[in-house]
Scaffold this active site. Structure first.
Site, PDB file in Angstrom:
ATOM      1  N   HIS A  29      -7.889 -12.015 -49.296  1.00 20.79           N
ATOM      2  CA  HIS A  29      -8.833 -13.073 -49.662  1.00 20.79           C
ATOM      3  C   HIS A  29      -8.298 -14.454 -49.294  1.00 20.79           C
ATOM      4  CE1 HIS A  29      -6.613 -13.216 -53.643  1.00 20.79           C
ATOM      5  NE2 HIS A  29      -6.928 -14.504 -53.562  1.00 20.79           N
ATOM      6  N   ASP A  85      -5.112  -5.885 -51.111  1.00 21.66           N
ATOM      7  CA  ASP A  85      -5.451  -7.278 -50.832  1.00 21.66           C
ATOM      8  C   ASP A  85      -4.351  -7.937 -49.991  1.00 21.66           C
ATOM      9  OD1 ASP A  85      -6.503  -9.801 -50.861  1.00 21.66           O
ATOM     10  OD2 ASP A  85      -6.832  -9.875 -53.013  1.00 21.66           O
ATOM     11  N   SER A 127      -2.148 -16.686 -55.390  1.00 19.63           N
ATOM     12  CA  SER A 127      -2.643 -15.595 -54.554  1.00 19.63           C
ATOM     13  C   SER A 127      -1.804 -15.495 -53.282  1.00 19.63           C
ATOM     14  CB  SER A 127      -4.107 -15.828 -54.187  1.00 19.63           C
ATOM     15  OG  SER A 127      -4.933 -15.717 -55.307  1.00 19.63           O
TER      16      SER A 127
END
Length: 719
Positions: free
Chosen positions: A86, A222, A654
């Site tokens: 992402h 991810d 992230s």
């Protein structure tokens, strides 16, 4: 002056207590005095200098700020970067077309010649940090006004930054800590040639999508892969075919030994923002105003995008990154509001404030009363008197500026119009800004569908009009809306028919052959200026209240830390590099339920739903699972997909590396958990969990699914 310096130094030292704690996004330069002993007790095997050293290679040299809002890590001696899928999503989207849909199908470079340059993407390496509080606050006195204080801090900071970046390739920034009680200089080196190397299909990299977002158990792989390039001397350079892969000072070795419950885990990264010192009045405002407003605004825009994306494959690719960005914090604020209520955060904050008032009264000298006596009253007054302005702030930012791209186009061209209006057009400056504007507008139009943008404009104006208090909306906008019967669909339609800013061909024709000042009469430009000018005018009315609040907030934080002098505090996150530490840890989300610390590929198959794009499983992945073709990456006959730790985490973390006690990469942090969505405001050690994708799942996808063994061979893998 010496006495002032001593006072400042002592006050800064007071911000660095040495007791241990379960929470915090810590500054590396204070590791020895703050957390190292506790880290060792929890399982760290490294010395503090092996993590942060400005003279020798250390872990910090392998950590980058990826782009403008995520973290990445270097995992080879050829500049290979791992980050989240992402985080790389907008870059992957920028390279995707209907013919080459890398979002749906993935992308893999099997040699360096196949890697894709990504203009605008950067890798920011951390060089060092320094406490510059004394120099930044030089000239500030107790009776200095807030406006004068800001100017003193600005001027002193500018001098420090200019000195730090002179005659080198570094950039620098000064981070405000503890609401302005401390200032830290951060020095970085930014590399501008970053290329896409690999990404799994979204059915793997976004498996579960919005449904599973912020949830445990999780089964998302991810990750995405990039590479940073430099000139022949290893220095930052714009893209060139002559650039070479960067030879980093340090890269992370990768452990495929797996993790167990209670294993040590550390995260290094660039967390975005936390507000752990938010007072009870701020919690109340978040629950009642700010969070619901963000959700309402984003939901209106999401509905438009979602409908158009489902109807047209090209639109789906164009708006994929925008939709994902909207959706992420749309769901976050739903969860945060729920957790703030469920965990009684308001009452907890109120109890702290009650103790603070008692602590002030207990001082018989009156010094605390003189310094802190009006702090809570000033804070409460600010929230009471300015709460309506939060509606204006949120809906301007979320429904207008985050909505139709026409507002972005207008804002890109406005500096040029301002130069013309000022009558001091400098040719060199004009050429520079003109090139910047055209490049920015071209990027907007690249992912632009006119009918979608028209509906986004209508939806944004409608939700703004319905939710911002009438007295805070501008008279010119209200008059304009009244003349058009408040029919925002028709208003948007008329603007898109008559504006040159809503169509690339019309815009380029006017700009190439006309006078830029003509755009001032464009309906889209006029509307944008109405909304922005109103925002600036209304917010200016409460500027003095914001100054009083800033001072009260700063004193509140200082007072709390004096009151709880034995507690170990960490400053709020503010996108500067931090470390957090803890352990792999399961948890009990509610009575009768225990969540294990890991998930497996078996769980992916159990979630499979071919009727939902969120839970579609690629045929090849299913085949590998059925044949148990797991290579070196299995444990107990299957692949471990994700695991959880009790590390502190927020947006910006992230892509951060999850590292074991030996300094080896074991996972990529990518999310928090639903039961602790209030963590940015109040950390709950029993519930707070950081979700990481297991590095063995990442390597399995690279190796067995994609066959990109060229990348596996680059890495140092510890078996």
């Amino acid at each position: 002056m010496k006495r002032l310096a001593l006072i400042i130094a002592l006050s800064v030292y007071a911000l660095m207590p040495v007791a241990s704690a379960d929470e915090g996004m810590w500054l590396m330069m204070f590791m020895d005095s703050q957390t190292y002993k506790d880290m060792k007790a929890k399982g760290l095997k490294l010395s503090a200098k092996q993590i942060y050293d400005i003279n020798n290679a250390s872990l910090k040299d392998a950590i980058i700020q990826f782009g403008r809002g995520c973290t990445g890590e270097i995992v080879s001696n050829e500049g290979l970067i791992l980050t989240n899928h992402h985080c790389g999503y907008s870059a992957i989207q920028s390279h995707s077309t209907v013919e080459h849909d890398y979002l749906s199908n993935g992308f893999w470079a099997y040699n360096k010649n196949e890697e894709l340059p990504t203009p605008g993407l950067t890798a920011k390496f951390f060089i060092r940090m320094e406490d510059v509080s004394q120099e930044v606050l030089n000239g500030v006195k107790d009776n200095t006004s807030e406006s004068d204080r800001r100017e003193i801090v600005r001027k002193n900071s500018k001098k420090i930054i200019e000195r730090t970046t002179k005659d080198n390739t570094y950039t620098a920034e000064i981070g405000q800590m503890f609401n302005g009680n401390q200032y830290i200089l951060f020095v970085y080196e930014i590399y501008k040639d970053v290329r896409l190397v690999g990404a799994p299909p979204s059915s793997i990299g976004k498996f579960g999508a919005d449904t599973d977002n912020w949830m445990w158990p999780r089964h998302t792989c991810d990750f995405s892969i990039f590479r940073v390039y430099a000139d022949k001397d290893g220095k930052p350079a714009e893209y060139s075919k002559n650039n070479v892969p960067l030879k980093p000072r340090h890269f992370l070795p990768i452990s495929i030994k797996g993790v167990k419950n209670n294993d040590f885990a550390m995260i290094l990264g660039f967390p975005g923002t936390t507000d752990r010192f938010l007072p009870s009045a701020g919690v109340k405002q978040a629950i009642e105003i700010y969070n619901p407003a963000v959700v309402t605004a984003r939901e209106a825009l999401r509905n438009v995008m979602d409908k158009d994306m489902k109807a047209d494959k090209k639109v789906r690719i164009q708006y994929a990154a925008k939709f994902a960005s909207l959706s992420n914090y749309w769901k976050f604020y739903i969860g945060q509001t729920q957790c703030l209520k469920n965990l009684n955060v308001f009452d907890t904050k109120k109890e702290l404030e009650t103790r603070f008032e008692k602590w002030i009264r207990e001082d018989k000298t009156g010094a605390r009363q003189k310094k802190y006596g009006t702090v809570l009253r000033d804070i409460d007054e600010y929230y009471n008197e300015t709460s309506d302005y939060d509606y204006l702030r949120v809906y301007t930012n979320e429904a207008i500026l985050r909505g139709s791209s026409v507002f972005a186009i207008t804002r890109h061209i406005k500096p040029l119009i301002d130069m013309v209006d000022a009558g001091n057009v400098n040719e060199t400056e004009w050429i520079k800004r003109n090139e910047q504007m055209k490049a920015a507008v071209d990027m907007v139009f690249k992912d632009y569908n006119e009918s979608t943008e028209e509906r986004l404009l209508a939806a944004g104006l409608d939700v703004y009009f319905r939710n911002v208090p009438m007295y805070l909306q501008g008279d010119d906008f209200l008059s304009f809306a009244f003349k058009n019967s408040y029919n925002f669909n028709e208003i948007a339609s008329d603007i898109f028919k008559n504006s040159v800013l809503t169509n690339q061909e019309r815009f380029e024709q006017l700009y190439d052959h006309g006078d830029v000042s003509q755009i001032k009469n464009d309906p889209a430009y006029i509307l944008t200026m109405q909304l922005l000018n109103n925002y600036n005018e209304k917010m200016q009315k409460i500027s003095s209240k914001r100054d009083n609040f800033a001072k009260a907030n700063r004193l509140f934080v200082k007072g709390i830390m004096e009151m709880e002098k034995d507690k170990h505090f960490a400053p709020n996150a503010n996108s500067t590099i931090r470390y957090t530490y803890g352990n792999v840890k399961n948890y009990i989300p509610k009575d009768g339920v225990i969540y294990n610390y890991y998930t497996t590929l078996d769980g992916v198959m159990a979630k499979e739903d071919a009727s939902s794009w969120e839970f579609t499983v690629p045929a090849k992945l299913k085949e590998l699972w059925e044949n148990k073709d797991f290579g070196d990456y299995a444990e107990n006959g299957t692949i471990h997909t994700c695991f959880i730790t009790n590390n502190d985490i927020t947006g910006g973390n992230s892509g951060s590396p999850t590292i074991n006690g030996k300094g080896e990469l074991i996972g990529l942090a990518f999310d928090g958990n639903w039961e602790a969505m209030s963590g940015n405001i109040a950390f709950n050690p029993d519930m707070q969990r950081c979700i990481s994708v297991d590095i063995r799942y990442v390597l399995f996808i690279i190796d067995k699914y994609a066959g990109a063994t060229n990348l596996i061979k680059e890495m140092k893998i510890i078996k």
